[in-house]
Scaffold this motif. Structure first.
Motif, PDB file in Angstrom:
ATOM      1  N   GLY A  42     -17.962 -28.836 -20.766  1.00 16.45           N
ATOM      2  CA  GLY A  42     -16.536 -28.087 -20.840  1.00 16.45           C
ATOM      3  C   GLY A  42     -16.024 -28.207 -19.178  1.00 16.45           C
ATOM      4  N   GLY A  43     -15.868 -27.263 -18.673  1.00 12.59           N
ATOM      5  CA  GLY A  43     -15.261 -27.246 -17.330  1.00 12.59           C
ATOM      6  C   GLY A  43     -16.259 -27.529 -16.334  1.00 12.59           C
ATOM      7  N   GLY A  44     -17.630 -27.453 -16.644  1.00 16.56           N
ATOM      8  CA  GLY A  44     -18.366 -27.930 -15.741  1.00 16.56           C
ATOM      9  C   GLY A  44     -19.277 -26.707 -14.999  1.00 16.56           C
ATOM     10  N   ILE A  45     -19.146 -25.333 -15.533  1.00 17.00           N
ATOM     11  CA  ILE A  45     -19.670 -24.415 -14.739  1.00 17.00           C
ATOM     12  C   ILE A  45     -21.368 -24.466 -14.804  1.00 17.00           C
ATOM     13  CG2 ILE A  45     -19.561 -22.895 -17.040  1.00 17.00           C
ATOM     14  CD1 ILE A  45     -19.359 -20.476 -15.021  1.00 17.00           C
ATOM     15  N   ASP A  46     -21.793 -24.676 -15.848  1.00 14.10           N
ATOM     16  CA  ASP A  46     -23.330 -24.845 -15.843  1.00 14.10           C
ATOM     17  C   ASP A  46     -23.872 -26.316 -15.187  1.00 14.10           C
ATOM     18  OD1 ASP A  46     -23.970 -22.845 -17.609  1.00 14.10           O
ATOM     19  OD2 ASP A  46     -23.185 -23.640 -19.425  1.00 14.10           O
ATOM     20  N   VAL A  47     -23.005 -27.296 -15.046  1.00 14.44           N
ATOM     21  CA  VAL A  47     -23.311 -28.432 -14.475  1.00 14.44           C
ATOM     22  C   VAL A  47     -23.441 -28.116 -12.915  1.00 14.44           C
ATOM     23  CG1 VAL A  47     -22.641 -30.863 -13.873  1.00 14.44           C
ATOM     24  CG2 VAL A  47     -22.480 -29.975 -16.189  1.00 14.44           C
ATOM     25  N   ALA A 107     -11.250 -22.071 -11.318  1.00 13.43           N
ATOM     26  CA  ALA A 107     -11.231 -23.299 -12.631  1.00 13.43           C
ATOM     27  C   ALA A 107     -12.279 -23.258 -13.595  1.00 13.43           C
ATOM     28  CB  ALA A 107     -10.424 -24.131 -12.651  1.00 13.43           C
ATOM     29  N   ALA A 108     -13.250 -23.364 -12.978  1.00  8.53           N
ATOM     30  CA  ALA A 108     -14.750 -23.706 -13.580  1.00  8.53           C
ATOM     31  C   ALA A 108     -15.250 -22.239 -14.109  1.00  8.53           C
ATOM     32  CB  ALA A 108     -15.898 -23.959 -12.613  1.00  8.53           C
ATOM     33  N   VAL A 109     -14.950 -21.114 -13.397  1.00  6.41           N
ATOM     34  CA  VAL A 109     -15.353 -19.989 -14.038  1.00  6.41           C
ATOM     35  C   VAL A 109     -14.229 -19.754 -15.246  1.00  6.41           C
ATOM     36  CG1 VAL A 109     -15.486 -17.372 -13.760  1.00  6.41           C
ATOM     37  CG2 VAL A 109     -16.285 -19.123 -12.061  1.00  6.41           C
ATOM     38  N   GLN A 110     -12.919 -19.864 -15.065  1.00  8.42           N
ATOM     39  CA  GLN A 110     -11.804 -19.575 -16.021  1.00  8.42           C
ATOM     40  C   GLN A 110     -12.431 -20.209 -17.534  1.00  8.42           C
ATOM     41  OE1 GLN A 110      -8.529 -20.331 -13.852  1.00  8.42           O
ATOM     42  NE2 GLN A 110      -8.367 -18.531 -12.812  1.00  8.42           N
ATOM     43  N   ALA A 111     -12.753 -21.432 -17.025  1.00 11.70           N
ATOM     44  CA  ALA A 111     -13.133 -22.454 -18.401  1.00 11.70           C
ATOM     45  C   ALA A 111     -14.255 -22.273 -19.126  1.00 11.70           C
ATOM     46  CB  ALA A 111     -12.844 -23.997 -18.015  1.00 11.70           C
ATOM     47  N   SER A 112     -15.124 -21.021 -18.710  1.00 11.58           N
ATOM     48  CA  SER A 112     -16.450 -20.902 -19.205  1.00 11.58           C
ATOM     49  C   SER A 112     -16.110 -20.378 -20.631  1.00 11.58           C
ATOM     50  CB  SER A 112     -17.161 -20.018 -18.410  1.00 11.58           C
ATOM     51  OG  SER A 112     -18.205 -19.541 -19.059  1.00 11.58           O
ATOM     52  N   LEU A 113     -16.614 -20.979 -21.579  1.00 15.56           N
ATOM     53  CA  LEU A 113     -16.602 -20.356 -23.238  1.00 15.56           C
ATOM     54  C   LEU A 113     -17.950 -20.243 -23.785  1.00 15.56           C
ATOM     55  CD1 LEU A 113     -13.889 -23.156 -24.014  1.00 15.56           C
ATOM     56  CD2 LEU A 113     -13.612 -20.634 -23.859  1.00 15.56           C
TER      57      LEU A 113
END
Length: 264
Positions: free
Chosen positions: A102-107, A73-79
């Motif tokens: 966002g969905g937290g990928i960079d965090v 979900a973190a990958v899918q939410a990457s914008l």
């Protein structure tokens, strides 16, 4: 509807597209409760693109090895429109703040790099994205992260609280960029730095011409020119400011990596 409300609505729809399982945030179908998916909503990586991860937005901008082990979900939410970690140069023990997380990928990627003695904050104004980010952090087993609700023009952290600020295709969405730059400078410690990915216009484009290429909430109309980015960060007190175009997004519009430092 204000600009901020429009942005919040579109990115809430993007989060719901992921949490409902109806699609990815950048090209998802309608969510289970009838809310539009992000592709319909028109946020970064929306209908102007040919598909998810194409058009210069999305998770494909991260190396496959870097995405390994992240919650789906973190990958899918990457914008985002780039990878701010390419210029952030994170080190063990540092404290990092991601503006518009966002969905937290960079965090989550930052938390890996700073290690257990470091900390990674994510700041977002959208409840649906915050809920998704906390869920992703729990799934990843990340204990050195924290997600904050608030606005990038008024960061809910004290002065000199972080070593590094990152952001991925979010500053262009603000209607008050001087306030964003001032807040970034305030919360950075002396000797701190920023590593940002953002949409940036060529200096030849007027604000009107940028608006012709896409709307504000779609990460285009609100983009600064390269010269405006350089002067805005310099006016806020930053030094060693650099804006480097990485790939085109539209005629005269580019994804760019932005770096700057706060003198110790």
């Amino acid at each position: 509807m204000t600009l901020r409300d429009e942005v919040r609505t579109r990115y809430a729809a993007a989060a719901l597209a992921v949490t409902s399982g109806s699609g990815t945030a950048c090209c998802g179908a309608d969510s289970a409760d009838g809310a539009p998916g992000a592709g319909e909503a028109g946020c970064c990586g929306g209908p102007a693109d040919t598909g998810c991860g194409s058009g210069g937005f999305g998770a494909d901008l991260y190396p496959a090895g870097e995405r390994t082990g992240l919650p789906a979900a973190a990958v899918q939410a990457s914008l985002g429109c780039g990878n701010p970690l390419l210029v952030a140069e994170l080190r063990d023990g540092e404290t990092v703040l991601d503006l518009g997380s966002g969905g937290g990928i960079d965090v989550l990627l930052s938390a890996r790099r700073v290690g257990p003695t470091g900390r990674a904050y994510g700041l977002n104004m959208t409840d649906e994205m915050l809920d998704l980010a906390w869920r992703n952090a729990a799934e990843a087993g990340a204990t050195n992260v924290e997600f904050l609700r608030g606005h990038i023009e008024d960061i809910p952290l004290p002065d000199a609280a972080v070593d590094v600020i990152i952001s991925n295709c979010v500053i262009n969405l603000s209607g008050d960029k001087p306030a964003v730059f001032a807040e970034m400078y305030r919360v950075l410690r002396p000797g701190g730095r920023i590593g940002v990915s953002d949409v940036v216009a060529e200096d030849t484009l007027t604000p009107g011409q940028r608006a012709e290429r896409g709307d504000w909430a779609g990460c285009v109309a609100g983009a600064l020119s390269r010269a405006e980015y350089l002067s805005g960060l310099t006016a806020a007190g930053f030094t060693d400011v650099a804006v480097t175009f990485t790939h085109p997004l539209a005629d005269g519009m580019h994804s760019a990596l932005v770096r700057a430092a706060k003198v110790g």
